[in-house]
Design a protein around this motif. Structure first.
Motif, PDB file in Angstrom:
ATOM      1  N   ASP A   9      28.501  67.932 118.514  1.00 29.50           N
ATOM      2  CA  ASP A   9      29.500  66.847 118.264  1.00 29.50           C
ATOM      3  C   ASP A   9      30.587  67.066 117.489  1.00 29.50           C
ATOM      4  N   GLY A  10      30.741  68.371 116.955  1.00 31.85           N
ATOM      5  CA  GLY A  10      31.813  68.467 115.861  1.00 31.85           C
ATOM      6  C   GLY A  10      31.636  69.913 115.325  1.00 31.85           C
ATOM      7  N   PHE A  11      32.071  69.924 114.041  1.00 31.18           N
ATOM      8  CA  PHE A  11      32.073  71.225 113.236  1.00 31.18           C
ATOM      9  C   PHE A  11      31.491  70.852 111.953  1.00 31.18           C
ATOM     10  N   VAL A  12      30.778  71.797 111.370  1.00 28.30           N
ATOM     11  CA  VAL A  12      30.251  71.644 109.896  1.00 28.30           C
ATOM     12  C   VAL A  12      30.947  73.063 109.044  1.00 28.30           C
ATOM     13  N   PHE A  13      31.454  72.624 107.942  1.00 29.64           N
ATOM     14  CA  PHE A  13      31.917  73.663 106.905  1.00 29.64           C
ATOM     15  C   PHE A  13      31.052  73.654 105.933  1.00 29.64           C
ATOM     16  N   GLU A  14      30.753  74.846 105.109  1.00 32.70           N
ATOM     17  CA  GLU A  14      29.850  74.628 104.305  1.00 32.70           C
ATOM     18  C   GLU A  14      30.397  75.369 102.851  1.00 32.70           C
TER      19      GLU A  14
ATOM     20  N   PHE B 122      30.096  69.817 104.914  1.00 30.48           N
ATOM     21  CA  PHE B 122      31.095  68.755 105.475  1.00 30.48           C
ATOM     22  C   PHE B 122      31.037  68.698 106.876  1.00 30.48           C
ATOM     23  N   GLU B 123      30.520  67.553 107.396  1.00 29.31           N
ATOM     24  CA  GLU B 123      30.378  67.422 108.940  1.00 29.31           C
ATOM     25  C   GLU B 123      31.492  66.840 109.495  1.00 29.31           C
ATOM     26  N   ILE B 124      32.266  67.332 110.268  1.00 32.49           N
ATOM     27  CA  ILE B 124      33.590  66.550 110.883  1.00 32.49           C
ATOM     28  C   ILE B 124      33.299  66.468 112.299  1.00 32.49           C
ATOM     29  N   PRO B 125      33.477  65.158 112.868  1.00 34.45           N
ATOM     30  CA  PRO B 125      33.466  64.971 114.340  1.00 34.45           C
ATOM     31  C   PRO B 125      34.467  65.699 115.111  1.00 34.45           C
ATOM     32  N   ALA B 126      34.341  66.202 116.121  1.00 31.75           N
ATOM     33  CA  ALA B 126      35.472  66.978 117.006  1.00 31.75           C
ATOM     34  C   ALA B 126      36.554  66.112 117.201  1.00 31.75           C
ATOM     35  N   GLU B 127      36.626  64.751 117.406  1.00 30.44           N
ATOM     36  CA  GLU B 127      37.677  63.688 117.507  1.00 30.44           C
ATOM     37  C   GLU B 127      38.562  63.566 116.318  1.00 30.44           C
ATOM     38  N   ASP B 128      38.029  63.889 115.347  1.00 27.90           N
ATOM     39  CA  ASP B 128      38.860  63.812 114.013  1.00 27.90           C
ATOM     40  C   ASP B 128      40.161  64.886 114.174  1.00 27.90           C
ATOM     41  N   PHE B 129      39.865  65.956 114.714  1.00 28.02           N
ATOM     42  CA  PHE B 129      40.955  66.843 114.929  1.00 28.02           C
ATOM     43  C   PHE B 129      41.912  66.602 115.639  1.00 28.02           C
TER      44      PHE B 129
END
Length: 305
Positions: free
Chosen positions: A268-273, A289-296
């Motif tokens: 679904d997206g990216f997770v930054f640690e 920090f979970e960031i959905p792909a569409e937010d980019f």
């Protein structure tokens, strides 16, 4: 295992957090197999020479589409006749198969093997497990290297290494190290390859999410904003440059080498640690920090979702 990062700001053992106050156990694959006694051969040619035993324990398989990843489990210890060093260790060796794409398969396998070899070298060629007079803990030093697949399909392979250990001192460590590859080429996924503006957008999104979390939970250091860059890394950065920018040349230290990626890619997206001691105190564990792909938006130009 010794790390650098202003003495690498020790990372912790114990529990990990996916958000300030959201508790979760460390990501360590469960080992349920029965050890096979007296296994003679290691998967890697340069396996630990001080080992008293090196035993294959089980094979796990994670399959998604045309990608198959299996892991073999090994364990070992220091020479029982050497009173100066006492330690145990376990590690997992992954094997990847990409149907019809041996070139990409071999490229990724070589990188995974190199990671395990570095782990074994760090035990063999350091003072790990040294027994000092007057030690109070009574615990034998140990280190465990685990492996988990986050995503594996025809577009992306995203995995995480978990390193848990204790080498005397007040507490141990638990760190996670990510690797992300394009399945079709075997190349590592960098921010530049994801889109020209991807890094800046990731910094913006992580900064915004951290501010929201700080406003509700107050879980980060007072000056955490200056260290946000340490949460958004793809492995192409020079850590000395980043540390000097954040902490100043006088205290940053040198010889830290290249960065390790701090992100994974899900379906679904990216997770930054944010590892322990990066934005938050040791007791807060690891923060994701979970960031959905569409937010980019337009900053993400590669077709991987």
């Amino acid at each position: 295992m010794k790390k650098k990062l202003l003495a690498t700001i020790l990372t912790g053992l114990l529990l990990a957090f996916t958000a300030c106050g959201s508790l979760e156990s460390p990501v360590i694959p469960e080992v349920t197999g029965t050890a096979i006694e007296n296994t003679q051969e290691s998967v890697l040619e340069n396996a630990e020479t001080e080992t008293a035993s090196q035993q294959e324990m089980q094979t796990e398989t994670a399959t998604t589409g045309k990608v198959e990843i299996t892991t073999e489990d090994f364990e070992g210890s220091s020479d029982p006749e050497n009173a100066e060093r006492k330690y145990t260790y376990t590690y997992q060796v992954p094997k990847i198969t990409i149907e019809g794409n041996e070139e990409a398969q071999d490229k990724i396998q070589k990188d995974l093997n190199a990671y395990v070899e570095t782990f074994l070298d760090s035990i063999n060629n350091s003072d790990f497990g040294t027994v000092y007079e007057g030690e109070m803990s009574g615990m034998t030093s140990y280190e465990e290297l685990s492996f988990q697949v986050i995503r594996a399909d025809d577009k992306v392979i995203s995995v995480v290494w978990g390193n848990e250990g204790y080498n005397q001192g007040a507490h141990g460590w638990y760190i996670q190290d990510y690797r992300n590859y394009y399945t079709q080429t075997g190349e590592k996924i960098t921010f530049d390859s994801l889109g020209n503006g991807f890094r800046d957008k990731a910094l913006e999104l992580v900064t915004k999410k951290a501010a929201e979390m700080q406003a509700t939970d107050d879980c980060f250091f007072p000056d955490y904003e200056k260290s946000i860059k340490l949460v958004v890394l793809d492995g192409t950065e020079n850590m000395d440059t980043i540390y000097q920018e954040i902490y100043g040349a006088d205290i940053a230290g040198t010889g830290n080498g290249p960065a390790s990626p701090t992100f994974s890619i899900t379906g679904d997206g990216f997770v930054f640690e944010s590892g322990q001691y990066v934005l938050q105190p040791y007791a807060a564990g690891i923060v994701d920090f979970e960031i959905p792909a569409e937010d980019f938006g337009d900053a993400l130009t590669v077709d991987i979702f």
